[in-house]
Design a protein around this motif. Structure first.
Motif, PDB file in Angstrom:
ATOM      1  N   THR A  65      12.088 -74.190 -38.260  1.00  0.00           N
ATOM      2  CA  THR A  65      13.131 -73.752 -37.545  1.00  0.00           C
ATOM      3  C   THR A  65      12.964 -72.506 -37.006  1.00  0.00           C
ATOM      4  O   THR A  65      12.282 -71.765 -37.548  1.00  0.00           O
ATOM      5  N   TYR A  66      13.325 -72.068 -35.885  1.00  0.00           N
ATOM      6  CA  TYR A  66      13.541 -70.683 -35.068  1.00  0.00           C
ATOM      7  C   TYR A  66      14.453 -70.506 -34.411  1.00  0.00           C
ATOM      8  O   TYR A  66      15.428 -71.415 -34.178  1.00  0.00           O
ATOM      9  N   ARG A  67      15.142 -69.271 -34.374  1.00  0.00           N
ATOM     10  CA  ARG A  67      16.151 -68.923 -33.742  1.00  0.00           C
ATOM     11  C   ARG A  67      16.092 -67.455 -33.168  1.00  0.00           C
ATOM     12  O   ARG A  67      15.176 -66.702 -33.789  1.00  0.00           O
ATOM     13  N   PHE A  68      16.561 -67.154 -31.955  1.00  0.00           N
ATOM     14  CA  PHE A  68      16.660 -65.907 -31.194  1.00  0.00           C
ATOM     15  C   PHE A  68      18.198 -65.339 -31.150  1.00  0.00           C
ATOM     16  O   PHE A  68      18.792 -66.123 -30.253  1.00  0.00           O
ATOM     17  N   CYS A  69      18.431 -64.406 -31.735  1.00  0.00           N
ATOM     18  CA  CYS A  69      20.043 -63.820 -31.483  1.00  0.00           C
ATOM     19  C   CYS A  69      20.037 -62.528 -31.611  1.00  0.00           C
ATOM     20  O   CYS A  69      19.340 -61.902 -32.526  1.00  0.00           O
ATOM     21  N   ASP A  70      20.618 -61.818 -30.622  1.00  0.00           N
ATOM     22  CA  ASP A  70      20.815 -60.502 -30.798  1.00  0.00           C
ATOM     23  C   ASP A  70      19.414 -59.651 -30.937  1.00  0.00           C
ATOM     24  O   ASP A  70      19.344 -58.675 -31.638  1.00  0.00           O
ATOM     25  N   ASN A  71      18.324 -60.080 -30.100  1.00  0.00           N
ATOM     26  CA  ASN A  71      17.001 -59.659 -30.103  1.00  0.00           C
ATOM     27  C   ASN A  71      16.319 -59.570 -31.596  1.00  0.00           C
ATOM     28  O   ASN A  71      15.582 -58.613 -31.711  1.00  0.00           O
ATOM     29  N   TRP A  73      14.432 -62.481 -34.002  1.00  0.00           N
ATOM     30  CA  TRP A  73      13.809 -63.667 -34.097  1.00  0.00           C
ATOM     31  C   TRP A  73      13.636 -64.026 -35.591  1.00  0.00           C
ATOM     32  O   TRP A  73      13.376 -63.104 -36.416  1.00  0.00           O
ATOM     33  N   THR A  74      14.186 -65.280 -35.871  1.00  0.00           N
ATOM     34  CA  THR A  74      14.040 -65.703 -37.111  1.00  0.00           C
ATOM     35  C   THR A  74      13.142 -66.777 -37.294  1.00  0.00           C
ATOM     36  O   THR A  74      13.671 -67.843 -36.524  1.00  0.00           O
ATOM     37  N   PHE A  75      12.252 -67.103 -38.045  1.00  0.00           N
ATOM     38  CA  PHE A  75      11.356 -68.182 -38.292  1.00  0.00           C
ATOM     39  C   PHE A  75      11.300 -68.761 -39.705  1.00  0.00           C
ATOM     40  O   PHE A  75      11.351 -67.903 -40.771  1.00  0.00           O
ATOM     41  N   ILE A  76      11.421 -70.046 -39.770  1.00  0.00           N
ATOM     42  CA  ILE A  76      11.266 -70.638 -40.985  1.00  0.00           C
ATOM     43  C   ILE A  76      10.196 -71.433 -41.122  1.00  0.00           C
ATOM     44  O   ILE A  76       9.879 -72.413 -40.141  1.00  0.00           O
ATOM     45  N   LEU A  77       8.811 -71.253 -41.838  1.00  0.00           N
ATOM     46  CA  LEU A  77       7.716 -71.841 -41.807  1.00  0.00           C
ATOM     47  C   LEU A  77       7.628 -72.655 -43.210  1.00  0.00           C
ATOM     48  O   LEU A  77       8.156 -72.023 -44.345  1.00  0.00           O
ATOM     49  N   GLU A  78       6.938 -73.677 -43.208  1.00  0.00           N
ATOM     50  CA  GLU A  78       6.723 -74.487 -44.249  1.00  0.00           C
ATOM     51  C   GLU A  78       5.328 -74.727 -44.518  1.00  0.00           C
ATOM     52  O   GLU A  78       4.512 -74.785 -43.553  1.00  0.00           O
ATOM     53  N   ASN A  79       4.725 -74.732 -45.750  1.00  0.00           N
ATOM     54  CA  ASN A  79       3.331 -74.732 -45.865  1.00  0.00           C
ATOM     55  C   ASN A  79       2.648 -73.589 -45.315  1.00  0.00           C
ATOM     56  O   ASN A  79       1.475 -73.867 -44.794  1.00  0.00           O
ATOM     57  N   ALA A  80       3.085 -72.486 -45.454  1.00  0.00           N
ATOM     58  CA  ALA A  80       2.456 -71.358 -44.756  1.00  0.00           C
ATOM     59  C   ALA A  80       1.210 -70.877 -45.497  1.00  0.00           C
ATOM     60  O   ALA A  80       1.050 -70.930 -46.657  1.00  0.00           O
ATOM     61  N   LEU A  81       0.124 -70.283 -44.755  1.00  0.00           N
ATOM     62  CA  LEU A  81      -0.831 -69.832 -45.542  1.00  0.00           C
ATOM     63  C   LEU A  81      -1.188 -68.108 -44.643  1.00  0.00           C
ATOM     64  O   LEU A  81      -1.250 -68.076 -43.591  1.00  0.00           O
ATOM     65  N   LYS A  95      10.646 -67.136 -45.024  1.00  0.00           N
ATOM     66  CA  LYS A  95      11.565 -66.921 -43.855  1.00  0.00           C
ATOM     67  C   LYS A  95      10.948 -65.643 -43.332  1.00  0.00           C
ATOM     68  O   LYS A  95      10.802 -64.740 -44.103  1.00  0.00           O
ATOM     69  N   ILE A  96      10.690 -65.790 -41.869  1.00  0.00           N
ATOM     70  CA  ILE A  96      10.277 -64.302 -41.280  1.00  0.00           C
ATOM     71  C   ILE A  96      11.302 -63.698 -40.364  1.00  0.00           C
ATOM     72  O   ILE A  96      11.737 -64.805 -39.394  1.00  0.00           O
ATOM     73  N   VAL A  97      11.641 -62.517 -40.494  1.00  0.00           N
ATOM     74  CA  VAL A  97      12.607 -61.954 -39.506  1.00  0.00           C
ATOM     75  C   VAL A  97      11.867 -61.099 -38.643  1.00  0.00           C
ATOM     76  O   VAL A  97      11.460 -60.007 -39.260  1.00  0.00           O
ATOM     77  N   ALA A  98      12.046 -60.937 -37.260  1.00  0.00           N
ATOM     78  CA  ALA A  98      11.246 -60.033 -36.354  1.00  0.00           C
ATOM     79  C   ALA A  98      12.129 -59.533 -35.561  1.00  0.00           C
ATOM     80  O   ALA A  98      13.065 -60.114 -35.008  1.00  0.00           O
ATOM     81  N   CYS A  99      12.244 -58.217 -35.490  1.00  0.00           N
ATOM     82  CA  CYS A  99      12.969 -57.360 -34.492  1.00  0.00           C
ATOM     83  C   CYS A  99      12.351 -56.692 -33.418  1.00  0.00           C
ATOM     84  O   CYS A  99      10.920 -56.388 -33.567  1.00  0.00           O
ATOM     85  N   ASP A 100      12.969 -56.334 -32.295  1.00  0.00           N
ATOM     86  CA  ASP A 100      12.590 -55.789 -31.188  1.00  0.00           C
ATOM     87  C   ASP A 100      12.132 -54.194 -31.611  1.00  0.00           C
ATOM     88  O   ASP A 100      13.205 -53.601 -31.957  1.00  0.00           O
ATOM     89  N   ALA A 101      10.777 -53.682 -31.851  1.00  0.00           N
ATOM     90  CA  ALA A 101      10.511 -52.277 -32.188  1.00  0.00           C
ATOM     91  C   ALA A 101      11.276 -51.536 -31.225  1.00  0.00           C
ATOM     92  O   ALA A 101      11.547 -50.074 -31.786  1.00  0.00           O
ATOM     93  N   LYS A 102      11.301 -51.529 -29.790  1.00  0.00           N
ATOM     94  CA  LYS A 102      11.846 -50.943 -28.752  1.00  0.00           C
ATOM     95  C   LYS A 102      13.229 -50.370 -29.443  1.00  0.00           C
ATOM     96  O   LYS A 102      13.904 -49.315 -28.926  1.00  0.00           O
ATOM     97  N   ILE A 103      14.018 -51.425 -29.725  1.00  0.00           N
ATOM     98  CA  ILE A 103      15.534 -51.340 -30.111  1.00  0.00           C
ATOM     99  C   ILE A 103      15.496 -50.174 -31.412  1.00  0.00           C
ATOM    100  O   ILE A 103      16.610 -49.401 -31.291  1.00  0.00           O
ATOM    101  N   ILE A 104      14.747 -50.536 -32.242  1.00  0.00           N
ATOM    102  CA  ILE A 104      14.920 -49.433 -33.391  1.00  0.00           C
ATOM    103  C   ILE A 104      14.464 -48.253 -33.192  1.00  0.00           C
ATOM    104  O   ILE A 104      15.058 -47.323 -33.782  1.00  0.00           O
TER     105      ILE A 104
END
Length: 106
Positions: A65-71, A73-81, A95-104
């Protein structure tokens, strides 16, 4: 927005929140001070991870699954290495949550 509140759900963030709740309930500190402490925690965690962590990690897996909301990104990975310089780790689901560093950094 100064920083995201991502790390409040980590074990250290939850412990801090619990301690602050107890201090507010006991009347030791004001709710305003508790909010200021949490805001400083958010800022400090972002700065520490940006400045002090130098290792690189690569990863691959099945994107469930992936989603982009309010800058954010949320990714759900299965069988990740995950691979670092000297370690390989297999994870069934992550679950990986990635944010825009420019906003931070504003």
């Amino acid at each position: 927005m100064g920083s995201y509140e991502l790390y409040r759900k980590s074990s250290i963030g939850m412990s801090l929140t619990d301690a602050l709740d107890e201090l507010v309930t006991n009347g030791t500190i004001s709710p305003l001070l508790a909010v200021k402490v949490l805001m400083q925690f958010d800022k400090s965690m972002n700065e520490a991870l940006q400045q002090r962590v130098k290792s690189k990690t690569t990863f691959k897996g099945h994107l469930h699954t992936y989603r982009f909301c309010d800058n954010v990104w949320t990714f759900i990975l299965e069988n990740a290495l995950f691979k670092t310089d000297n370690e390989i780790q297999h994870v069934d689901r992550v679950k990986i949550v990635a944010c825009d560093a420019k906003i931070i950094s504003r």
